[in-house]
Structure formats: C-alpha cells, structure tokens
Design a protein around this motif. Structure first.
Motif, short mmCIF file in Angstrom:
data_model
loop_
_atom_site.label_atom_id
_atom_site.label_comp_id
_atom_site.label_asym_id
_atom_site.label_seq_id
_atom_site.Cartn_x
_atom_site.Cartn_y
_atom_site.Cartn_z
N ALA A 143 3.52 -29.29 -55.28
CA ALA A 143 4.63 -28.29 -55.47
C ALA A 143 4.91 -28.20 -57.01
N THR A 144 4.86 -29.13 -57.91
CA THR A 144 5.28 -29.06 -59.43
C THR A 144 4.06 -28.49 -59.88
N ASP A 145 2.62 -28.66 -59.55
CA ASP A 145 1.51 -27.98 -60.20
C ASP A 145 1.45 -26.78 -59.85
N ALA A 146 1.58 -26.29 -58.42
CA ALA A 146 1.74 -25.16 -58.06
C ALA A 146 2.56 -24.23 -58.65
N VAL A 147 3.93 -24.70 -59.11
CA VAL A 147 4.68 -23.69 -59.70
C VAL A 147 4.12 -23.57 -61.23
N GLU A 148 3.34 -24.16 -61.79
CA GLU A 148 2.60 -23.79 -63.09
C GLU A 148 1.69 -23.12 -63.00
N VAL A 149 0.96 -23.06 -61.81
CA VAL A 149 -0.17 -21.95 -61.52
C VAL A 149 0.23 -20.86 -61.28
N VAL A 150 1.41 -20.81 -60.71
CA VAL A 150 2.17 -19.46 -60.25
C VAL A 150 2.39 -18.84 -61.99
N LYS A 151 3.26 -19.56 -62.92
CA LYS A 151 3.22 -19.35 -64.06
C LYS A 151 2.31 -19.00 -64.88
N VAL A 157 3.61 -11.59 -55.50
CA VAL A 157 3.84 -12.17 -54.40
C VAL A 157 3.12 -13.45 -54.24
N ILE A 158 3.81 -14.37 -53.94
CA ILE A 158 3.19 -15.84 -53.62
C ILE A 158 3.39 -16.33 -52.40
N ILE A 159 2.18 -16.66 -51.84
CA ILE A 159 2.19 -16.97 -50.31
C ILE A 159 1.53 -18.49 -50.44
N PRO A 160 2.20 -19.37 -50.29
CA PRO A 160 2.07 -20.87 -49.97
C PRO A 160 1.24 -21.29 -48.83
N MET A 161 0.14 -22.06 -49.17
CA MET A 161 -0.54 -22.61 -47.91
C MET A 161 -0.91 -24.25 -48.30
N HIS A 162 -1.44 -24.73 -47.15
CA HIS A 162 -2.01 -26.11 -47.29
C HIS A 162 -0.79 -26.84 -47.21
N TYR A 163 0.10 -26.86 -46.69
CA TYR A 163 1.38 -27.69 -46.68
C TYR A 163 1.94 -28.27 -45.24
N SER A 185 10.15 -24.15 -57.42
CA SER A 185 9.86 -22.80 -58.37
C SER A 185 11.13 -22.22 -58.54
N GLY A 186 12.20 -22.42 -57.83
CA GLY A 186 13.23 -21.26 -57.97
C GLY A 186 13.29 -20.01 -57.56
N ILE A 187 12.30 -19.72 -57.08
CA ILE A 187 12.24 -18.34 -56.67
C ILE A 187 12.66 -17.98 -55.37
N LYS A 188 13.07 -16.97 -55.13
CA LYS A 188 13.30 -16.62 -53.58
C LYS A 188 12.39 -16.39 -52.46
N ALA A 189 12.56 -17.03 -51.51
CA ALA A 189 11.57 -17.02 -50.52
C ALA A 189 12.22 -16.20 -49.25
N GLN A 190 11.10 -15.57 -48.58
CA GLN A 190 11.53 -15.01 -47.44
C GLN A 190 10.41 -15.28 -46.42
N THR A 191 10.64 -15.31 -45.01
CA THR A 191 9.59 -15.69 -43.96
C THR A 191 9.18 -14.47 -43.27
N TYR A 192 7.79 -14.23 -43.21
CA TYR A 192 7.15 -13.02 -42.44
C TYR A 192 6.33 -13.69 -41.42
N LYS A 193 6.08 -12.63 -40.28
CA LYS A 193 5.01 -13.05 -39.10
C LYS A 193 3.61 -12.62 -39.99
N ASP A 194 3.54 -11.46 -40.72
CA ASP A 194 2.65 -11.34 -41.60
C ASP A 194 2.93 -10.25 -42.61
N ALA A 209 6.60 -15.51 -50.29
CA ALA A 209 6.43 -14.90 -48.90
C ALA A 209 5.82 -16.09 -47.87
N VAL A 210 6.59 -16.79 -47.07
CA VAL A 210 6.27 -17.76 -46.26
C VAL A 210 5.71 -17.13 -45.03
N LEU A 211 4.45 -17.24 -44.60
CA LEU A 211 4.10 -16.65 -43.33
C LEU A 211 4.06 -17.63 -42.18
#
Length: 214
Positions: A143-151, A157-163, A185-194, A209-211
């Motif tokens: 999670a910590t390194d993923a936040v750095e990659v986002v930066k 739009v950020i879609i997380p995977m592999h969790y 991340s401190g970024i707002k998250a919403q869940t979607y079907k797709d 965007a959590v799918l």
C-alpha cells in the motif's frame, strides 16, 4: 470505454468501437474464475501462471508480451520494462507495465510491479489517466509503495488490484486488503461494479475506484 475487473490483475477494457483488450488472464487456482471470454488483444505482464493464461481466451487475438510501442486494432500500446521485485528482478524476474491509449484515454496496467519507479520509467510510461496498480503487497508493491507510484504517475482514476478479497479464501492471507491502500493514500474511494469512462466524464470518477469482483 468500459473497464471490468475479473479479479487479481485481470481486466477487460472494451473500447467504444467494441475492441476488447484483456490484461493478465490467470489460471483457475486463486478462487477467482474467468468466464468464457473473447478478446482482440491480450496483454501479459510477465510469465507467471496467474498472469499469462492466454489459453483461457477464445478468438483470433493478438498477444502483446514485450517491450516497445505497438498499434493493434486502433489501440496504441507502450510496454515499459520494470521488475517484479526490489532487486532488479533477481528474486522474481522482470515485469512489463503497459500503457494503452483507448478512446483518447491512457490506461496504465502495472502488472506485478515490485518497486517504486525511477525517473526514466516514469518518462517512458508517459501520460496516465487511469492507473491499474497492485496494492496488496506480498508478491508486489504494498500500500505504501503503491501510494508513491500514484504520486509519480498522477492519474485521474486509480483502480487497485492484486489484494485480498473473500474470493481468494485462505490464499488471500498473503495479501493486504484494499482498505490499507485507501487509508494510506488519503484519497476518496468509491465502489463500482465496473466503469464506463470517456473524456467528458472521467473527472466525475476522480479518486480511487474499487471494482467489485463478480
């Protein structure tokens, strides 16, 4: 475009013209299960069996599994060399990040990225509107390194995977839950079907965007 998640690191992007791009199809060993699926383009980030099961895909597709610049079915694709670990690939090998330009939107799939990017890699990847990034740790960045990659890549739009998800069962204990990434991340998250994105509406989905896996 439409973006659908099949679990793990496997996504389908369908362009407004109907072109289907499948990323990192897996063998049925994880608790996830791929439906019968067809695509025009199949991209695999590396040669581990939970990411390269092209035999699961029907149809006469083009397989993208290398570095460089490609153009297939009107889709521009850039493959950038990275590593599956923090030791220049000595532990787990190499990994390819793909940046797909679909409907004038740049979708970047990180595969099993194992490290924070360097300046050259960020430049090679280029503009990113949608980032598909591993966040669960264990076999990839956490999670910590993923936040750095986002930066580094600055997507809209950020879609997380592999969790960890319920579908993984006991195997999921090797991964962290997506909540850890959202909190870090401190970024707002919403869940979607797709997701159905275009240049006009993408700002409406800004953030994480959590799918749902179905």
């Amino acid at each position: 475009m439409k973006i659908k998640w099949f679990g793990h690191s496997c996504f389908m992007i369908t362009s407004k013209q109907g072109t289907k791009i499948l990323m990192d199809p897996y063998i049925n060993m994880l608790g996830y299960k791929l439906p019968e699926i067809e695509a025009e383009i199949v991209a695999t980030s590396h040669e581990h069996k939970d990411h390269n099961n092209i035999d699961a895909v029907k149809g006469n597709f083009v397989h993208i599994n290398g570095l460089g610049i490609f153009s297939e079915h009107g889709i521009d694709i850039r493959g950038v060399d990275t590593f599956h670990d923090k030791f220049s690939g000595d532990k787990k090998g190499r990994n390819t990040i793909y940046n797909f330009k679909v409907d004038d939107i740049n979708v970047c799939h990180c595969g099993d990225l194992g490290h924070i990017l360097d300046t050259k890699q960020v430049e090679e990847i280029g503009k990113v509107d949608v980032l598909l990034v591993p966040v669960g740790g264990g076999y990839t960045i956490d999670a910590t390194d993923a936040v750095e990659v986002v930066k580094q890549l600055k997507p809209t739009v950020i879609i997380p995977m592999h969790y960890r998800t319920k579908a993984l069962g006991p195997m999921g204990l090797a991964f962290a839950k997506v909540d850890k990434f959202i909190e870090a991340s401190g970024i707002k998250a919403q869940t979607y079907k797709d997701l159905e994105l275009n240049k006009e509406n993408i700002e409406n989905y800004k953030g994480i965007a959590v799918l749902n896996y179905k």
